[in-house]
Design a protein around this motif. Structure first.
Motif, PDB file in Angstrom:
ATOM      1  N   TYR A  91      94.663  57.244  -8.512  1.00 20.87           N
ATOM      2  CA  TYR A  91      93.911  57.958  -7.586  1.00 20.87           C
ATOM      3  C   TYR A  91      94.284  56.259  -6.725  1.00 20.87           C
ATOM      4  N   PHE A  92      94.734  56.876  -5.388  1.00 17.59           N
ATOM      5  CA  PHE A  92      94.762  55.246  -4.671  1.00 17.59           C
ATOM      6  C   PHE A  92      94.683  56.731  -3.165  1.00 17.59           C
ATOM      7  N   ALA A  93      93.856  56.405  -2.274  1.00 17.88           N
ATOM      8  CA  ALA A  93      93.103  56.742  -1.249  1.00 17.88           C
ATOM      9  C   ALA A  93      92.811  55.853  -0.037  1.00 17.88           C
ATOM     10  N   ASP A  94      92.737  56.690   0.987  1.00 19.03           N
ATOM     11  CA  ASP A  94      91.802  55.614   2.829  1.00 19.03           C
ATOM     12  C   ASP A  94      90.485  56.877   2.753  1.00 19.03           C
ATOM     13  N   TYR A  95      89.457  55.945   2.253  1.00 16.52           N
ATOM     14  CA  TYR A  95      88.370  57.109   2.109  1.00 16.52           C
ATOM     15  C   TYR A  95      87.686  57.293   3.284  1.00 16.52           C
ATOM     16  N   SER A  96      88.094  56.202   4.260  1.00 17.41           N
ATOM     17  CA  SER A  96      87.404  56.928   6.049  1.00 17.41           C
ATOM     18  C   SER A  96      87.201  57.936   6.299  1.00 17.41           C
ATOM     19  N   SER A  97      88.618  58.242   5.765  1.00 18.27           N
ATOM     20  CA  SER A  97      88.747  59.926   5.972  1.00 18.27           C
ATOM     21  C   SER A  97      88.370  60.813   5.067  1.00 18.27           C
ATOM     22  N   LEU A  98      87.788  60.723   3.980  1.00 23.28           N
ATOM     23  CA  LEU A  98      86.735  61.895   3.221  1.00 23.28           C
ATOM     24  C   LEU A  98      85.239  61.772   3.615  1.00 23.28           C
ATOM     25  N   MET A  99      85.520  63.437   2.579  1.00 25.79           N
ATOM     26  CA  MET A  99      83.658  63.468   4.102  1.00 25.79           C
ATOM     27  C   MET A  99      82.913  64.427   2.527  1.00 25.79           C
ATOM     28  N   ILE A 100      81.703  63.747   3.057  1.00 33.52           N
ATOM     29  CA  ILE A 100      80.655  65.123   1.251  1.00 33.52           C
ATOM     30  C   ILE A 100      79.453  65.047   2.548  1.00 33.52           C
ATOM     31  N   ALA A 101      80.345  66.714   2.848  1.00 36.34           N
ATOM     32  CA  ALA A 101      79.133  66.866   3.612  1.00 36.34           C
ATOM     33  C   ALA A 101      78.043  67.631   3.436  1.00 36.34           C
ATOM     34  N   ILE A 154      58.417  71.968 -15.908  1.00 41.22           N
ATOM     35  CA  ILE A 154      60.135  72.229 -15.899  1.00 41.22           C
ATOM     36  C   ILE A 154      60.178  70.992 -14.144  1.00 41.22           C
ATOM     37  N   ILE A 155      60.763  70.941 -14.291  1.00 43.31           N
ATOM     38  CA  ILE A 155      62.245  69.856 -13.892  1.00 43.31           C
ATOM     39  C   ILE A 155      63.083  69.747 -12.859  1.00 43.31           C
ATOM     40  N   ARG A 156      63.270  70.515 -12.053  1.00 44.10           N
ATOM     41  CA  ARG A 156      64.302  70.661 -11.684  1.00 44.10           C
ATOM     42  C   ARG A 156      64.899  69.892 -10.388  1.00 44.10           C
ATOM     43  N   ALA A 157      67.074  69.795 -10.641  1.00 43.13           N
ATOM     44  CA  ALA A 157      66.859  69.124  -9.202  1.00 43.13           C
ATOM     45  C   ALA A 157      67.823  69.572  -9.036  1.00 43.13           C
ATOM     46  N   LEU A 158      68.329  69.257  -7.592  1.00 42.55           N
ATOM     47  CA  LEU A 158      68.917  70.868  -6.298  1.00 42.55           C
ATOM     48  C   LEU A 158      69.834  70.120  -5.143  1.00 42.55           C
ATOM     49  N   SER A 159      70.830  69.908  -5.229  1.00 43.62           N
ATOM     50  CA  SER A 159      71.884  69.595  -3.659  1.00 43.62           C
ATOM     51  C   SER A 159      73.328  70.820  -3.573  1.00 43.62           C
ATOM     52  N   ARG A 160      72.458  70.432  -2.572  1.00 44.17           N
ATOM     53  CA  ARG A 160      73.979  71.291  -2.046  1.00 44.17           C
ATOM     54  C   ARG A 160      75.311  70.369  -0.804  1.00 44.17           C
ATOM     55  N   HIS A 161      76.366  70.422  -1.055  1.00 41.86           N
ATOM     56  CA  HIS A 161      77.561  70.038  -0.375  1.00 41.86           C
ATOM     57  C   HIS A 161      78.151  70.494  -0.434  1.00 41.86           C
ATOM     58  N   ASP A 162      79.347  69.995   0.378  1.00 40.92           N
ATOM     59  CA  ASP A 162      81.125  70.071  -0.036  1.00 40.92           C
ATOM     60  C   ASP A 162      81.529  68.827   0.170  1.00 40.92           C
ATOM     61  N   PHE A 163      82.842  68.603   0.085  1.00 42.59           N
ATOM     62  CA  PHE A 163      83.129  67.422  -0.476  1.00 42.59           C
ATOM     63  C   PHE A 163      84.941  67.618   0.836  1.00 42.59           C
ATOM     64  N   GLY A 164      85.552  67.426   1.514  1.00 44.78           N
ATOM     65  CA  GLY A 164      86.932  67.656   2.467  1.00 44.78           C
ATOM     66  C   GLY A 164      87.675  66.491   2.355  1.00 44.78           C
ATOM     67  N   ALA A 165      88.591  65.819   2.797  1.00 39.49           N
ATOM     68  CA  ALA A 165      89.484  65.284   3.702  1.00 39.49           C
ATOM     69  C   ALA A 165      90.007  65.939   4.839  1.00 39.49           C
ATOM     70  N   ARG A 166      89.839  64.934   6.099  1.00 42.67           N
ATOM     71  CA  ARG A 166      89.839  64.909   7.155  1.00 42.67           C
ATOM     72  C   ARG A 166      91.311  65.113   7.306  1.00 42.67           C
ATOM     73  N   GLN A 167      92.095  64.013   6.582  1.00 45.50           N
ATOM     74  CA  GLN A 167      94.017  64.878   6.708  1.00 45.50           C
ATOM     75  C   GLN A 167      94.896  65.726   6.376  1.00 45.50           C
ATOM     76  N   ARG A 168      93.659  66.035   5.470  1.00 45.01           N
ATOM     77  CA  ARG A 168      94.281  67.671   5.005  1.00 45.01           C
ATOM     78  C   ARG A 168      95.054  66.433   3.380  1.00 45.01           C
ATOM     79  N   GLY A 169      94.356  65.873   2.926  1.00 44.26           N
ATOM     80  CA  GLY A 169      95.379  65.450   2.182  1.00 44.26           C
ATOM     81  C   GLY A 169      96.256  64.837   2.012  1.00 44.26           C
ATOM     82  N   GLN A 170      96.775  63.992   3.246  1.00 41.90           N
ATOM     83  CA  GLN A 170      97.640  63.105   3.427  1.00 41.90           C
ATOM     84  C   GLN A 170      96.951  61.765   3.418  1.00 41.90           C
ATOM     85  N   GLU A 171      95.646  61.358   3.337  1.00 41.30           N
ATOM     86  CA  GLU A 171      95.309  60.566   2.449  1.00 41.30           C
ATOM     87  C   GLU A 171      94.998  60.190   1.096  1.00 41.30           C
TER      88      GLU A 171
END
Length: 276
Positions: free
Chosen positions: A207-217, A248-265
């Motif tokens: 994988y080669f990417a410009d990570y400045s436009s990849l987002m973890i929301a 019981i020990i539970r871990a939870l997180s809520r997130h999504d992942f996106g590419a601001r340049q729609r995959g061009q990066e």
């Protein structure tokens, strides 16, 4: 295994109320030279919407209370640390290869433009250098700035690249890779990227990417909750932690992942067998 997408520089941004909509520019305005008294043609940039929604990642571990009480070490702390590491690894592989199905984020592999995903042409030095240049050129041709660009690949690929020699017996990539870069861009390795892909079950991906436009929301950060005597589902039945004397020990997180340049990066080299 180790998580790499966050450490490569993907942006973490807050996601309010479980969703995030962000505009992106799909076409730019135009400019042209005109002569005296000629009309100026109008142009209009166009925009689209990138919409992300919270995906829930969870992990749950029941622990015997006898183990907690009788252990010479803080076993609950050990389990907690293991949960944190497990959650980090699970989200990372989703950010890299997730297909967006079954309530999972869509990762880099499926955000990448189809034209930016190509098969390795071979294993000779000429093939490999051409593939690496193609991955970089794909992004530059789309005017991606490469302000925070880098590579991700499995350790096997790293080993294969570092062993390549030229006709004079000199290592081609090794000295640069020992300094932490490949073709001038930093890299990280992770066993999260499979090496058993393809018809021969021996292929990997680069994988080669410009990570400045990849987002973890992120709708919520990582939450660790402890329920002494809590109930949980073991896959077939609801088990009472009171009856079984468990915590019981539970871990939870809520997130999504996106590419601001729609995959061009993002560029992806598939069918990689370096190091086999």
């Amino acid at each position: 295994a180790k998580p790499v997408v966050r450490s490569m520089g993907a942006m973490s941004i807050p996601m309010i109320r479980g969703s995030l909509t962000m505009p992106f520019q799909s076409a730019a305005a135009t400019a042209a030279y005109v002569g005296e008294l000629q009309n100026i043609s109008q142009s209009q940039p166009s925009f689209g919407q990138l919409t992300l929604s919270a995906k829930k990642l969870v992990s749950l571990v029941p622990i015997s209370n006898d183990l907690i009480k009788d252990s010479s070490s803080n076993v609950d702390q050990i389990v907690r640390n293991d949960l944190v590491a497990t959650m980090a690894l699970r989200e990372d592989i989703a950010f890299i290869r997730g297909n967006g199905a079954n309530n999972t984020p869509k990762g880099m592999r499926h955000w990448a433009l189809p034209a930016n995903v190509f098969a390795a042409t071979g294993v000779t030095l000429n093939d490999i250098t051409n593939d690496l240049f193609t991955a970089m050129t794909n992004l530059e041709n789309l005017n991606v700035p490469l302000s925070n660009a880098g590579w991700i690949f499995p350790p096997r690929t790293k080993s294969g690249l570092m062993r390549i020699r030229d006709l004079n017996g000199n290592f081609v990539f090794r000295d640069e890779m020992l300094r932490g870069t490949l073709m001038g861009f930093r890299y990280q390795t992770t066993t999260q990227i499979p090496t058993n892909l393809g018809g021969g079950a021996n292929e990997a991906e680069i994988y080669f990417a410009d990570y400045s436009s990849l987002m973890i929301a992120e709708s919520s950060g990582l939450e660790i909750s402890i329920y002494e005597g809590g109930a949980f589902n073991d896959g077939a039945n609801v088990v009472s932690g009171i009856s079984t004397d468990q915590t019981i020990i539970r871990a939870l997180s809520r997130h999504d992942f996106g590419a601001r340049q729609r995959g061009q990066e993002i560029s992806v080299i598939t069918g990689v067998t370096y190091g086999v």
